[in-house]
Design an enzyme around this catalytic site. Structure first.
Site, PDB file in Angstrom:
ATOM      1  CE  LYS A 126      68.725  25.255 -44.541  1.00 57.53           C
ATOM      2  NZ  LYS A 126      68.127  24.408 -43.523  1.00 57.53           N
ATOM      3  CD  GLU A 157      75.290  29.727 -49.977  1.00 61.94           C
ATOM      4  OE1 GLU A 157      75.364  28.513 -50.276  1.00 61.94           O
ATOM      5  OE2 GLU A 157      74.215  30.333 -49.892  1.00 61.94           O
ATOM      6  CD  GLU A 215      68.428  27.199 -47.287  1.00 64.30           C
ATOM      7  OE1 GLU A 215      69.628  27.275 -46.966  1.00 64.30           O
ATOM      8  OE2 GLU A 215      67.503  27.688 -46.640  1.00 64.30           O
ATOM      9  CG  ASN A 259      63.754  25.597 -46.146  1.00 65.87           C
ATOM     10  OD1 ASN A 259      64.536  25.562 -45.210  1.00 65.87           O
ATOM     11  ND2 ASN A 259      63.716  26.602 -47.001  1.00 65.87           N
TER      12      ASN A 259
END
Length: 671
Positions: free
Chosen positions: A116, A200, A288, A290
């Site tokens: 991440k 974040e 992000e 995956n």
């Protein structure tokens, strides 16, 4: 093409992969822990190998054991599913060194995008819009608080190796950052073997939208539309759908093109998902990537007609994609509900135990409506405290969103589970929620619409009439059976009338019930009912069956049935209600009975689910304020903080760290 593959996973995803492999003529090897020796994926696979004790860190997460199982069985390739080793760069590298193919992206792509923190850096370098945050590894709670203060609240604390909502928390203050950081890091360590954290900015009123990618080893990458996963609880997805009710074609293409460009920049192959946080104005920011198959992949499969697992296997075997971007057409709408072993009335705490009854709706395609159920359990199986509490993924597909939602409601009504608590009542209530139906979603939906948690739904309106009418119809069928057994009925009876009082909560319905050949007519008569309205019910239901399935005024209806004294426990459209059916004389006596009062547990801290005591934060004689942490209990890899509900003095502490407790065990008593 491969002859034999191993699935380095368990539960529903292992079963899902086995189905596609079987369709392709590929033999499968399952791996299992001691807790999973009787699991469905073990039964379904052609071969199964025991790899260790129940904790994942001692079985499913040990790369050497997976490789040994491959060598023992002759498996040529490994599909990792999701979770566990699916996003570990070390796993495909170790497989490659052993001469085994990884059915997933190459290690370089996993390193670039699977982590991440590194994925944020890669996205920023590629000039992809990202959410403001701190991309470095955070050492401790003190540093976390400083970073959060600099970013500005609220912030999101996330595990670098995270997924599935584990190791993730939203914090609105310094205190919440400090506590949340410690809990998240502990969860990340136990779930992923990696306790690196980052922080974040949390976007207020956001929507969670993701783009499904598919790439091969020849440089080809396409996107398969989007999914919306905004209905989340504790940062874990509950309901997903495809496409998104927010996007228009221009935004879809922009997100898709950006995702493809990012994937090509890191040489991505196989299936993967780029996740975005989107504003209500269709603005979006990269979150992000995956680097694996997603839990919610079925909704994409249903709107595109593409089997993602099959494509992953073909890509891993070196084949080029046979699908080009122009070939991807989105057809209809799909909705997926995650059915969990958890108690929605106890703040969704995990529930473990044996499935004494497990009867999912029949998978089918009728009149353009598809019902699909991806599951890894069976009737008589056990829900373990060692793994994720997911029981199944129930998916419906139809020409329009409204039809897909209605089909989902019908399928949830027909999903019978006994032995453990489950979240089907909550899922059903969501399907009926006006805001959900309108598509006005955000990741705060559940917190905003259920601020005090989810409580038992009160039967009202149409739902109440359906429940009352079905209870009267069931009672009538049981009465006919009793009369046949006693010899009071002979031959074929065409009509028979009965007057009944039906108690549903605080409402009493006065009903006239009459059978006319195959139909039972229920006439509502009285101030609490729809005066003189007759509902016509048809069903082949027989005594003992857990589901009353039939029609009411020609509309399909499914109501779950459990017998209780003088009535039934019925479940329909998110309502679980005890319904009492009396004759006129029985009703007269029942009205005289005193009402039982519930026991007062305000001075007790009870264990909300079967779990392991991680810590006790108070001592006997200590003064405690309402809201203060008193204990932490772990279940299914999630740490649950228990807080005092009232001000008081601790009278007795009945548990200690390391104790394994049953549900409702008394942990702390207040004076």
């Amino acid at each position: 093409m491969f002859k034999r593959i191993l699935i380095a996973n368990r539960g529903e995803i292992a079963c899902r992969i086995i189905k596609t492999a079987r369709k392709m003529g590929i033999e499968t090897v399952a791996v299992y822990s001691e807790a999973d020796k009787d699991a469905l994926h073990v039964e379904m696979a052609d071969t199964a190998v025991l790899i260790g004790p129940p904790p994942a860190a001692q079985s499913y997460l040990i790369i050497e054991k997976i490789i040994a199982a491959c060598k023992e069985t002759g498996a040529e390739a490994v599909h990792p599913g999701y979770g566990f080793l699916s996003e570990r760069e070390a796993f495909p590298k170790a497989l490659e060194a052993a001469g085994i193919v990884f059915i997933g992206p190459n290690p370089r792509a996993i390193a670039a995008m699977g982590d991440k923190i590194e994925s944020k850096k890669a996205a920023a370098a590629a000039k992809v819009s990202t959410v403001p945050g701190h991309l470095g590894v955070i050492a401790d709670e003190k540093e976390a608080v400083k970073i959060a203060n600099d970013i500005g609240y609220p912030v999101m604390i996330k595990a670098s190796a995270g997924g599935g909502g584990k190791g993730m928390r939203i914090a609105w203050s310094e205190k919440e950052v400090a506590e949340g950081f410690a809990r998240s890091r502990s969860e990340a360590k136990s779930s992923f073997g990696d306790d690196r954290m980052f922080i974040e900015k949390f976007i207020v009123d956001p929507r969670h939208i993701e783009i499904q990618l598919l790439g091969d080893k020849h440089g080809n990458v396409i996107y398969l539309g989007e999914r919306e996963c905004s209905i989340q609880r504790r940062n874990q997805k509950v309901i997903e759908e495809a496409p998104s009710p927010l996007l228009d074609e221009a935004t879809r293409k922009k997100m898709g093109d950006q995702s493809v460009a990012l994937a090509k920049a890191v040489g991505y192959d196989s299936a993967g998902t780029v996740e975005f946080v989107a504003g209500q104005d269709r603005s979006f920011f990269f979150l992000e990537m995956n680097t694996r198959l997603q839990v919610e992949h079925p909704v994409t499969e249903l709107i595109t007609g593409i089997d993602l697992v099959e494509q992953m296997i073909r890509v891993a075997a070196g084949e080029k994609l046979s699908i080009k971007q122009d070939d991807v057409k989105l057809k209809g709408w799909a909705v997926e509900s995650r059915v969990y072993a958890e108690d929605p009335y106890r703040n969704f705490l995990p529930s473990t135990g044996r499935l004494t009854r497990y009867r999912p709706p029949v998978e089918r395609v009728i009149d353009g409506v598809t019902v699909r159920n991806d599951t890894g359990v069976y009737e008589g199986g056990e829900i373990s405290l060692f793994y994720d509490p997911m029981i199944a993924k129930l998916v419906t597909h139809a020409p329009t969103r409204a039809e897909a939602v209605e089909a989902q409601s019908d399928a949830l009504d027909a999903f019978v589970i006994d032995g453990i608590r489950h979240n089907i009542p909550f899922l059903s209530a969501l399907m009926a929620h006006p805001r959900w139906k309108s598509g006005k979603l955000s990741t705060g939906f559940i917190a905003e619409e259920f601020p005090e948690g989810f409580h038992p739904q009160v039967p009202d309106g149409e739902r109440a009439e359906v429940i009352a009418a079905v209870a009267a119809a069931i009672d009538h069928v049981l009465g006919e059976r009793k009369r046949q057994i006693s010899g009071q009925m002979t031959g074929r009876v065409v009509t028979r009338e009965a007057n009944r009082a039906v108690w549903l909560g605080d409402t009493e319905y006065r009903l006239e019930v009459k059978r006319e050949n195959g139909t039972i007519g229920v006439r509502f008569d009285g101030k609490d009912g729809n005066k003189n309205a007759v509902r016509h019910l048809e069903s082949s239901w027989k005594p003992g069956e857990p589901l009353w399935a039939g029609t009411m005024d020609s509309k399909p209806v499914a109501v779950q049935v459990r017998t209780i004294p003088n009535g039934f426990a019925l479940a329909y459209r998110g309502v679980e209600a005890k319904v009492y059916v009396f004759t006129e004389r029985e009703a007269a006596y029942a009205r005289l009975m005193p009402v039982k009062q519930a026991a007062n547990t305000a001075k007790l801290v009870l264990c909300p689910m079967p779990g392991l005591v991680v810590s006790i934060a108070v001592a006997e004689g200590q003064e405690v304020k309402a809201g203060e942490t008193v204990a932490v209990v772990e279940a299914m890899k999630m740490e649950n903080v228990l807080r005092a509900e009232i001000d008081g003095t601790v009278k007795k502490v009945n548990a200690k760290p390391g104790d394994s407790l049953a549900v409702d065990a008394v942990i702390i008593e207040f004076a």
